[in-house]
Design a protein around this motif. Sequence first.
Motif, PDB file in Angstrom:
ATOM      1  N   LYS A 432       0.846  -1.191   0.000  1.00 12.67           N
ATOM      2  CA  LYS A 432       0.000   0.000   0.000  1.00 12.67           C
ATOM      3  C   LYS A 432       0.881   1.240   0.000  1.00 12.67           C
ATOM      4  O   LYS A 432       1.832   1.329   0.763  1.00 12.67           O
ATOM      5  N   MET A 433       0.561   2.214  -0.889  1.00 13.93           N
ATOM      6  CA  MET A 433       1.284   3.479  -0.948  1.00 13.93           C
ATOM      7  C   MET A 433       0.352   4.616  -0.597  1.00 13.93           C
ATOM      8  O   MET A 433      -0.680   4.804  -1.248  1.00 13.93           O
ATOM      9  N   GLU A 434       0.719   5.376   0.452  1.00 15.65           N
ATOM     10  CA  GLU A 434      -0.144   6.444   0.941  1.00 15.65           C
ATOM     11  C   GLU A 434      -0.115   7.638  -0.013  1.00 15.65           C
ATOM     12  O   GLU A 434       0.919   7.993  -0.564  1.00 15.65           O
ATOM     13  N   LEU A 435      -1.276   8.262  -0.179  1.00 18.48           N
ATOM     14  CA  LEU A 435      -1.403   9.481  -0.978  1.00 18.48           C
ATOM     15  C   LEU A 435      -1.986  10.578  -0.097  1.00 18.48           C
ATOM     16  O   LEU A 435      -2.643  10.318   0.903  1.00 18.48           O
ATOM     17  N   LYS A 436      -1.751  11.821  -0.510  1.00 14.31           N
ATOM     18  CA  LYS A 436      -2.263  12.961   0.244  1.00 14.31           C
ATOM     19  C   LYS A 436      -2.711  14.028  -0.735  1.00 14.31           C
ATOM     20  O   LYS A 436      -1.901  14.503  -1.540  1.00 14.31           O
ATOM     21  N   SER A 437      -3.998  14.368  -0.701  1.00 12.85           N
ATOM     22  CA  SER A 437      -4.560  15.403  -1.583  1.00 12.85           C
ATOM     23  C   SER A 437      -4.264  15.127  -3.053  1.00 12.85           C
ATOM     24  O   SER A 437      -3.890  16.034  -3.805  1.00 12.85           O
ATOM     25  N   GLY A 438      -4.376  13.858  -3.441  1.00 14.70           N
ATOM     26  CA  GLY A 438      -4.182  13.508  -4.846  1.00 14.70           C
ATOM     27  C   GLY A 438      -2.743  13.516  -5.299  1.00 14.70           C
ATOM     28  O   GLY A 438      -2.476  13.523  -6.504  1.00 14.70           O
ATOM     29  N   LYS A 439      -1.789  13.492  -4.362  1.00 11.48           N
ATOM     30  CA  LYS A 439      -0.371  13.483  -4.709  1.00 11.48           C
ATOM     31  C   LYS A 439       0.334  12.405  -3.898  1.00 11.48           C
ATOM     32  O   LYS A 439      -0.202  11.901  -2.910  1.00 11.48           O
ATOM     33  N   PHE A 440       1.550  12.060  -4.307  1.00  7.42           N
ATOM     34  CA  PHE A 440       2.323  11.086  -3.554  1.00  7.42           C
ATOM     35  C   PHE A 440       2.757  11.693  -2.217  1.00  7.42           C
ATOM     36  O   PHE A 440       3.239  12.832  -2.170  1.00  7.42           O
ATOM     37  N   GLU A 441       2.594  10.938  -1.149  1.00 10.95           N
ATOM     38  CA  GLU A 441       3.068  11.409   0.149  1.00 10.95           C
ATOM     39  C   GLU A 441       4.586  11.309   0.232  1.00 10.95           C
ATOM     40  O   GLU A 441       5.244  12.128   0.859  1.00 10.95           O
ATOM     41  N   ASP A 442       5.155  10.311  -0.444  1.00 12.70           N
ATOM     42  CA  ASP A 442       6.601  10.143  -0.486  1.00 12.70           C
ATOM     43  C   ASP A 442       7.225  11.256  -1.342  1.00 12.70           C
ATOM     44  O   ASP A 442       6.852  11.469  -2.496  1.00 12.70           O
ATOM     45  N   GLU A 443       8.186  11.997  -0.782  1.00 12.74           N
ATOM     46  CA  GLU A 443       8.757  13.163  -1.468  1.00 12.74           C
ATOM     47  C   GLU A 443       9.459  12.786  -2.766  1.00 12.74           C
ATOM     48  O   GLU A 443       9.369  13.506  -3.767  1.00 12.74           O
ATOM     49  N   LYS A 444      10.165  11.664  -2.781  1.00 12.25           N
ATOM     50  CA  LYS A 444      10.871  11.253  -3.997  1.00 12.25           C
ATOM     51  C   LYS A 444       9.901  10.914  -5.117  1.00 12.25           C
ATOM     52  O   LYS A 444      10.134  11.259  -6.276  1.00 12.25           O
ATOM     53  N   LEU A 445       8.811  10.239  -4.770  1.00  8.42           N
ATOM     54  CA  LEU A 445       7.810   9.915  -5.790  1.00  8.42           C
ATOM     55  C   LEU A 445       7.120  11.184  -6.304  1.00  8.42           C
ATOM     56  O   LEU A 445       6.794  11.285  -7.484  1.00  8.42           O
ATOM     57  N   GLU A 446       6.924  12.151  -5.410  1.00  5.90           N
ATOM     58  CA  GLU A 446       6.287  13.394  -5.843  1.00  5.90           C
ATOM     59  C   GLU A 446       7.223  14.193  -6.760  1.00  5.90           C
ATOM     60  O   GLU A 446       6.785  14.793  -7.751  1.00  5.90           O
ATOM     61  N   GLU A 447       8.527  14.182  -6.489  1.00  3.64           N
ATOM     62  CA  GLU A 447       9.495  14.807  -7.398  1.00  3.64           C
ATOM     63  C   GLU A 447       9.478  14.104  -8.755  1.00  3.64           C
ATOM     64  O   GLU A 447       9.571  14.741  -9.806  1.00  3.64           O
ATOM     65  N   PHE A 448       9.359  12.802  -8.713  1.00  5.70           N
ATOM     66  CA  PHE A 448       9.262  11.971  -9.915  1.00  5.70           C
ATOM     67  C   PHE A 448       8.063  12.421 -10.762  1.00  5.70           C
ATOM     68  O   PHE A 448       8.166  12.630 -11.970  1.00  5.70           O
ATOM     69  N   ARG A 449       6.908  12.607 -10.122  1.00  2.77           N
ATOM     70  CA  ARG A 449       5.691  13.018 -10.827  1.00  2.77           C
ATOM     71  C   ARG A 449       5.861  14.406 -11.445  1.00  2.77           C
ATOM     72  O   ARG A 449       5.498  14.644 -12.606  1.00  2.77           O
ATOM     73  N   LYS A 450       6.440  15.329 -10.690  1.00  2.00           N
ATOM     74  CA  LYS A 450       6.605  16.697 -11.188  1.00  2.00           C
ATOM     75  C   LYS A 450       7.581  16.753 -12.368  1.00  2.00           C
ATOM     76  O   LYS A 450       7.427  17.598 -13.259  1.00  2.00           O
ATOM     77  N   ALA A 451       8.555  15.867 -12.377  1.00  2.00           N
ATOM     78  CA  ALA A 451       9.488  15.824 -13.509  1.00  2.00           C
ATOM     79  C   ALA A 451       8.763  15.432 -14.787  1.00  2.00           C
ATOM     80  O   ALA A 451       9.053  15.958 -15.871  1.00  2.00           O
ATOM     81  N   PHE A 452       7.820  14.506 -14.676  1.00  2.00           N
ATOM     82  CA  PHE A 452       6.990  14.145 -15.837  1.00  2.00           C
ATOM     83  C   PHE A 452       6.246  15.367 -16.364  1.00  2.00           C
ATOM     84  O   PHE A 452       6.176  15.598 -17.574  1.00  2.00           O
ATOM     85  N   LEU A 453       5.649  16.155 -15.456  1.00  3.81           N
ATOM     86  CA  LEU A 453       4.881  17.326 -15.862  1.00  3.81           C
ATOM     87  C   LEU A 453       5.760  18.348 -16.572  1.00  3.81           C
ATOM     88  O   LEU A 453       5.377  18.912 -17.602  1.00  3.81           O
ATOM     89  N   ALA A 454       6.951  18.595 -16.022  1.00  2.30           N
ATOM     90  CA  ALA A 454       7.860  19.551 -16.644  1.00  2.30           C
ATOM     91  C   ALA A 454       8.281  19.097 -18.037  1.00  2.30           C
ATOM     92  O   ALA A 454       8.380  19.907 -18.968  1.00  2.30           O
TER      93      ALA A 454
END
Length: 584
Positions: A432-454
Amino acid sequence: MIDEQQLEQMKGKLSNTIKGIDYIPEVFQVFAWEAGLGKSTHVNDSIAEYYNEFLFKDNTKRFLIVKKFKSDVYETVERLNQCEPLKMYGEYSVIGLTSENVSNYSDDKIKGCMVLVITHQRYIKACDRELIHTFGERDTLIIDEQVQFPITKFGRSEYNGMRREIHLFEGQLLFDRCFSPLLRRLDEIYKEEDYNNIVAFKDTFEKDTLKDFKNWVKDNSKGDKRKHRYNEIIQSLDLLQSDTSEGLIHNDTLYLIDKSIRFRKLKNNIILDASADITPLYRIKDQFTVVENRLCINHSKSNVGFLKINTSKSSLKKNLDYIIRDVQNRLKNIKDKKRALLVCHKENATEILVGIKKVLGDNVYIPKGEEEIEATQSHAAVDWYGNIVGKNTYKDYDICLIIGTHNMPLPVYLLQFVQYNPKIDVSGFPQKMELKSGKFEDEKLEEFRKAFLAADFYQAARRIQRNQEPRATYILYTFDEDVVQTFVKKFNQLTNVLVLNSDNVVKATLSTKDEKVIRILEFIRDDCAVGDVVPKKNISEALDIESSNLSRYLKHELITNLVEQRHIEIRHKDVVKKTDFTLE
């Protein structure tokens, strides 16, 4: 201006890699050349130079080139056919395969030609086994642009849609048996209250269930249309029950990949991707190495502006009219002076097109299948994510407005990484991977997601002014400043990054209660299928609404009107979507 000396060094490195002078066996060397440097032309020139030098020598190399669009395939073949030494290998020394002409070539001709050019789609289909089986013995693989392997959705909505297509109750019962392990797992996740997190999925299916359904289809499907639809359903069930499929569940939906379909290599492997240095997919050791990501184009005559506004799909539904009005005001005076490209989500393209025509007239282009010549003669154009990467259609346009953030379902980011990395699989993820407000709670995964957007922003923006002295204006409608900063770093010597006034874009504020009610109705309308019984807990969690307040919102006039019209039904613990409806 451009740093010519640096560009020549980069060309030399790419040429040596293509010719096999400098390469890393079994590793993709990824060239993150900026858009507008002519990398495709240089690839063609390097291949022609190779055959000029090595004509009829022992062990002459054979190439496999992978292009995103059919038009790129034809263009590459046309350029390579101008290479006289290649013609010496016979009539079929260069072959470009597309859906339009594949029947013209035998397997022997395909496997025997010196240079074979194919689309991404054909490459992906061949990636269930080694490339030699489909394309013959080859030395060098050159892929233009990022490959996106298929990810299939399975959820209650997809289940209900397929089930409705089955015309007899007997067949529906057999279909249910094929799907039941997934439905049981979705129920378990709901009971455990994990539906807003990402949960790994790998279950055992009874293979006889699909065999029984296939036999029933054979005996009960008549007519080409019904047979075609049943075949599509069977293909979906084959993937769901496959031993090589793995997936992740989020919000009552399974996102599934077939692990047998993944990157296949040759001896020498090259990828050309302008956003490779910011796309996290290439950060996998022993699989990829990013080379030549130096910036040599001077962008000091270009500028970037962004409006800090949420442009996710759900937020755009609320603010699109106001954004279109803002775009209209910015484009009022460009007619006959400059040309603008607007990049958006596909579902918003028609509405944006109508809005732009009100200020620029009818001379606004939108894709209709294959590219058309009027795109180069229009005042403006509207195109969308999933259709824009790799295009040269808008290379002479002056302004790019990006209206929408290309957020993908969160499991998709993780599954793409799995398909790029042969050493990991879904079973290696936490259960199970926790999410918060529709984003990854894990900072590295959230950086990963933002890199895709950029990377998506950059690929969209660099469709315009694809030359070595660009004079471009890029306007981004996005809330995420981190993504903008990553985007800006891809532009050498860019000086102006302006935060534009967004006061007139943000929709007039509704009362808090009214806004929550509209969000509830949008969730039921857009995210639920007809017939779905939606637990109130799901609505509270998905929309971050306190469960104690939900009953009060469900008594709002907007909702009671839809109840009276029998579009929805409010039960003690559930809400039922009975029909499709609109919000006026």
